[in-house]
Design a protein around this motif. Structure first.
Motif, PDB file in Angstrom:
ATOM      1  N   UNK A 210       0.955  -1.204  -0.269  1.00  0.00           N
ATOM      2  CA  UNK A 210       0.013  -0.226  -0.079  1.00  0.00           C
ATOM      3  C   UNK A 210       0.705   1.090  -0.127  1.00  0.00           C
ATOM      4  N   UNK A 211       1.798   1.275   0.522  1.00  0.00           N
ATOM      5  CA  UNK A 211       2.791   2.464   0.835  1.00  0.00           C
ATOM      6  C   UNK A 211       2.590   3.085   2.028  1.00  0.00           C
ATOM      7  N   UNK A 212       3.103   4.191   2.607  1.00  0.00           N
ATOM      8  CA  UNK A 212       2.785   5.058   3.282  1.00  0.00           C
ATOM      9  C   UNK A 212       1.623   5.235   3.471  1.00  0.00           C
TER      10      UNK A 212
ATOM     11  N   UNK B  56       4.923  10.523   1.241  1.00  0.00           N
ATOM     12  CA  UNK B  56       6.069  10.297   1.425  1.00  0.00           C
ATOM     13  C   UNK B  56       5.516   8.587   0.596  1.00  0.00           C
ATOM     14  N   UNK B  57       5.254   7.751   0.334  1.00  0.00           N
ATOM     15  CA  UNK B  57       4.429   6.706  -0.009  1.00  0.00           C
ATOM     16  C   UNK B  57       6.159   6.550  -1.736  1.00  0.00           C
ATOM     17  N   UNK B  58       7.205   5.435  -1.370  1.00  0.00           N
ATOM     18  CA  UNK B  58       7.511   5.499  -2.468  1.00  0.00           C
ATOM     19  C   UNK B  58       7.361   4.599  -3.617  1.00  0.00           C
ATOM     20  N   UNK B  59       7.369   5.882  -4.733  1.00  0.00           N
ATOM     21  CA  UNK B  59       6.814   5.010  -6.172  1.00  0.00           C
ATOM     22  C   UNK B  59       7.090   3.402  -6.420  1.00  0.00           C
ATOM     23  N   UNK B  60       6.623   2.774  -6.864  1.00  0.00           N
ATOM     24  CA  UNK B  60       5.781   1.416  -7.546  1.00  0.00           C
ATOM     25  C   UNK B  60       5.021   0.912  -6.149  1.00  0.00           C
TER      26      UNK B  60
ATOM     27  N   UNK C  91       1.931   5.233  -3.518  1.00  0.00           N
ATOM     28  CA  UNK C  91       2.699   5.928  -4.480  1.00  0.00           C
ATOM     29  C   UNK C  91       2.875   6.031  -6.146  1.00  0.00           C
ATOM     30  N   UNK C  92       1.875   5.281  -6.484  1.00  0.00           N
ATOM     31  CA  UNK C  92       1.459   5.488  -7.903  1.00  0.00           C
ATOM     32  C   UNK C  92       0.136   6.079  -8.120  1.00  0.00           C
ATOM     33  N   UNK C  93      -1.001   5.758  -7.267  1.00  0.00           N
ATOM     34  CA  UNK C  93      -1.803   6.299  -7.435  1.00  0.00           C
ATOM     35  C   UNK C  93      -2.209   7.401  -6.853  1.00  0.00           C
TER      36      UNK C  93
END
Ligand code: UDP
Ligand code: MG
Length: 153
Positions: free
Chosen positions: A92-94, A99-103, A107-109
């Motif tokens: 999911x990411x942060x 703060x969420x990494x791409x990927x 972080x992507x959406x």
């Protein structure tokens, strides 16, 4: 022994549904090798959402969070596999998408915390609580993942 039956509760929030990201989000979990054991689309009522987020009651963003989650249907899911809870959070990411990494999914959406498109349980015990809240026992489907021997040693 490694627990390949760990389960996590993942939800695609109303913005994720409205933005047509259901397929993309499911795909991340599927292609990683996790097994889908339950899924339903539901327009959750306020009472349900208050229970789901009860640990956050009292936070300044709580009322807005419940309103956001009640603003349209969500897709609720249970995913199973080795370290499904912690890896689910990584997928999911942060919490704050900036703060969420791409990927990662966030972080992507997406861009802002209050529109971060997805939910994932933060621990094994909260996953158990959330799964029991959103799904009846009989909605958790027993099936064999044909790829299991190609995913696990
Ligand atoms: N949230 C928010 N503002 C904040 C913190 C959280 O709107 O400052 C929302 C956001 O949608 C987040 C949800 O509340 O996903 C639950 O917060 P939590 O800290 O549990 O983050 P999560 O576990 O979803 O990453
Ligand atoms: Mg949380």
């Amino acid at each position: 022994m490694a627990n390949i039956k760990e389960r996590t509760f993942i939800a695609i929030k109303p913005d994720g549904v409205q933005r047509g990201l259901v397929g993309d989000i499911i795909k991340r979990f599927e292609q990683r090798g996790y097994k889908l054991v339950a899924m339903k689309m539901v327009h959750a009522d306020t009472k349900m959402l208050e229970e789901h987020y009860k640990d956050l009651a009292g936070k300044p963003f709580y009322a807005g969070l419940v309103k956001y989650m009640n603003s349209g249907p969500i897709v609720a899911m249970v995913w199973e596999g080795l370290q499904a809870v912690s890896t689910g959070r990584k997928l999911l990411g942060a919490t704050n998408p900036l703060d969420s990494a791409p990927g990662t999914i966030r972080g992507d959406f997406c861009i802002q915390t209050g529109r971060n498109i997805c939910h994932g349980s933060d621990a094994v015990d909260s996953a158990e609580r959330e799964i029991a809240l959103w799904f009846k026992k009989e909605e958790l489907v027993q099936w064999d993942h044909h790829s299991a021997p190609w995913i696990y040693e």
